[in-house]
Design a protein around this motif. Structure first.
Motif, short mmCIF file in Angstrom:
data_model
loop_
_atom_site.label_atom_id
_atom_site.label_comp_id
_atom_site.label_asym_id
_atom_site.label_seq_id
_atom_site.Cartn_x
_atom_site.Cartn_y
_atom_site.Cartn_z
N VAL A 84 84.94 108.24 -6.31
CA VAL A 84 84.19 109.08 -7.24
C VAL A 84 85.07 109.23 -8.47
CG1 VAL A 84 83.26 111.39 -7.68
CG2 VAL A 84 83.03 110.37 -5.41
N ARG A 85 84.50 109.01 -9.65
CA ARG A 85 85.24 109.28 -10.88
C ARG A 85 84.82 110.65 -11.37
NH1 ARG A 85 84.71 104.84 -14.85
NH2 ARG A 85 82.87 105.91 -15.57
N LEU A 86 85.80 111.53 -11.50
CA LEU A 86 85.59 112.91 -11.90
C LEU A 86 85.75 113.05 -13.40
CD1 LEU A 86 85.47 116.02 -11.14
CD2 LEU A 86 87.97 115.90 -11.13
N ASP A 87 84.75 113.62 -14.05
CA ASP A 87 84.86 113.99 -15.46
C ASP A 87 85.46 115.39 -15.44
OD1 ASP A 87 84.65 114.39 -18.16
OD2 ASP A 87 82.47 114.43 -18.22
N ALA A 88 86.78 115.47 -15.66
CA ALA A 88 87.50 116.73 -15.52
C ALA A 88 87.16 117.69 -16.65
CB ALA A 88 89.00 116.46 -15.50
N GLU A 89 87.21 118.98 -16.33
CA GLU A 89 86.91 120.01 -17.31
C GLU A 89 88.16 120.32 -18.13
OE1 GLU A 89 84.90 123.38 -15.64
OE2 GLU A 89 83.11 122.14 -15.57
N GLY A 90 87.95 120.72 -19.37
CA GLY A 90 89.05 121.10 -20.25
C GLY A 90 89.23 120.09 -21.36
N LEU A 91 89.62 120.55 -22.51
CA LEU A 91 89.74 119.72 -23.70
C LEU A 91 90.71 118.55 -23.51
CD1 LEU A 91 88.96 119.29 -26.64
CD2 LEU A 91 90.78 120.86 -27.28
N PHE A 92 91.84 118.80 -22.88
CA PHE A 92 92.85 117.76 -22.72
C PHE A 92 92.96 117.25 -21.28
CE2 PHE A 92 94.20 120.33 -26.37
CZ PHE A 92 94.16 119.34 -27.33
N ALA A 93 91.96 117.54 -20.47
CA ALA A 93 92.00 117.15 -19.06
C ALA A 93 91.76 115.64 -18.91
CB ALA A 93 90.95 117.91 -18.28
N ALA A 94 92.57 115.02 -18.09
CA ALA A 94 92.40 113.60 -17.79
C ALA A 94 91.36 113.46 -16.68
CB ALA A 94 93.72 112.99 -17.34
N ASP A 95 90.51 112.44 -16.79
CA ASP A 95 89.59 112.17 -15.70
C ASP A 95 90.41 111.74 -14.49
OD1 ASP A 95 87.56 112.76 -17.41
OD2 ASP A 95 86.84 110.71 -17.63
N ARG A 96 89.82 111.86 -13.31
CA ARG A 96 90.54 111.57 -12.08
C ARG A 96 89.64 110.80 -11.12
NH1 ARG A 96 95.03 115.60 -11.46
NH2 ARG A 96 95.04 116.73 -13.41
N TYR A 97 90.27 110.09 -10.19
CA TYR A 97 89.56 109.38 -9.13
C TYR A 97 89.72 110.12 -7.82
CZ TYR A 97 88.59 105.47 -12.16
OH TYR A 97 88.12 104.69 -13.18
N ILE A 98 88.62 110.22 -7.09
CA ILE A 98 88.58 110.87 -5.78
C ILE A 98 88.28 109.79 -4.76
CG2 ILE A 98 87.39 112.57 -4.37
CD1 ILE A 98 86.50 113.89 -7.09
N THR A 99 89.09 109.73 -3.72
CA THR A 99 88.86 108.76 -2.65
C THR A 99 88.09 109.44 -1.51
OG1 THR A 99 91.04 109.27 -1.71
CG2 THR A 99 90.91 107.39 -3.22
N PRO A 100 87.39 108.67 -0.69
CA PRO A 100 86.57 109.27 0.37
C PRO A 100 87.34 110.21 1.29
CG PRO A 100 86.00 106.96 0.13
CD PRO A 100 87.21 107.21 -0.75
N ASP A 101 88.62 109.92 1.56
CA ASP A 101 89.40 110.78 2.46
C ASP A 101 89.76 112.13 1.83
OD1 ASP A 101 91.14 109.33 0.73
OD2 ASP A 101 92.84 109.81 2.03
N GLN A 102 89.51 112.31 0.54
CA GLN A 102 89.79 113.58 -0.14
C GLN A 102 88.56 114.48 -0.22
OE1 GLN A 102 91.31 111.68 -3.74
NE2 GLN A 102 93.36 112.42 -3.23
N ILE A 103 87.46 114.02 0.36
CA ILE A 103 86.20 114.77 0.29
C ILE A 103 85.94 115.51 1.60
CG2 ILE A 103 83.69 114.57 0.05
CD1 ILE A 103 84.23 112.13 -1.77
N GLU A 104 85.72 116.81 1.47
CA GLU A 104 85.38 117.66 2.62
C GLU A 104 83.90 117.50 2.97
OE1 GLU A 104 86.17 120.20 5.67
OE2 GLU A 104 87.67 119.58 4.20
N GLY A 105 83.05 117.45 1.93
CA GLY A 105 81.62 117.31 2.16
C GLY A 105 80.84 117.62 0.89
N ALA A 106 79.52 117.61 1.03
CA ALA A 106 78.63 117.91 -0.10
C ALA A 106 77.66 118.99 0.35
CB ALA A 106 77.89 116.66 -0.53
N ASP A 107 77.35 119.88 -0.59
CA ASP A 107 76.43 120.98 -0.30
C ASP A 107 75.54 121.15 -1.53
OD1 ASP A 107 75.15 123.21 0.69
OD2 ASP A 107 76.81 124.57 0.26
N GLY A 108 74.32 120.61 -1.46
CA GLY A 108 73.42 120.68 -2.61
C GLY A 108 73.99 119.93 -3.80
N ASP A 109 74.23 120.63 -4.90
CA ASP A 109 74.79 120.02 -6.10
C ASP A 109 76.29 120.23 -6.20
OD1 ASP A 109 72.62 118.73 -7.14
OD2 ASP A 109 72.04 120.34 -8.49
#
Length: 124
Positions: A84-109
């Protein structure tokens, strides 16, 4: 094997392990080895957004646009295992990559992570 949640979609809000909202899902790719997505090929970065005729070079260019700091080996790993490519919040925030093993789950949105934001790969 860890896999991405089937309900994953662009625009989901992402929360880290401390329950802080850290950004939104900008893009993602399911694993090439995900048994819940039979027949999914490496050419399918996001089945709803990608032309089926795209080749691997085009897909990599779209998935990792401007990410020269990621090694070819790491890019191949992300494409093989999913990300998952994360569009990070904040003016100077770098985007980040999330790997499947870093995900706890999904709940709605909401995409819930099992790690803090600091554990995610930065793109810059």
């Amino acid at each position: 094997m860890h896999t991405l949640p089937e309900t994953l979609h662009k625009g989901m809000k992402v929360y880290d392990s401390t329950n802080d909202e850290i950004g939104v899902v900008e893009d993602f790719k399911f694993s090439d080895e995900d048994p819940s997505t039979p027949g999914l090929e490496q050419t399918d970065v996001n089945p709803t957004d990608v032309d089926r005729d795209d080749d691997l070079v085009t897909i990599m260019a779209r998935a990792f646009a401007g990410e020269d700091n990621l090694s070819d080996e790491l890019k191949e790993k992300l494409l093989r295992e999913g990300f998952v490519r994360l569009d990070a919040e904040g003016l100077f925030a770098a985007d980040r990559y999330i790997t499947p093993d870093q995900i706890e789950g999904a709940d709605g949105d909401r995409l819930l992570l099992s790690v803090p934001k600091s554990a995610l790969m930065k793109t810059h």
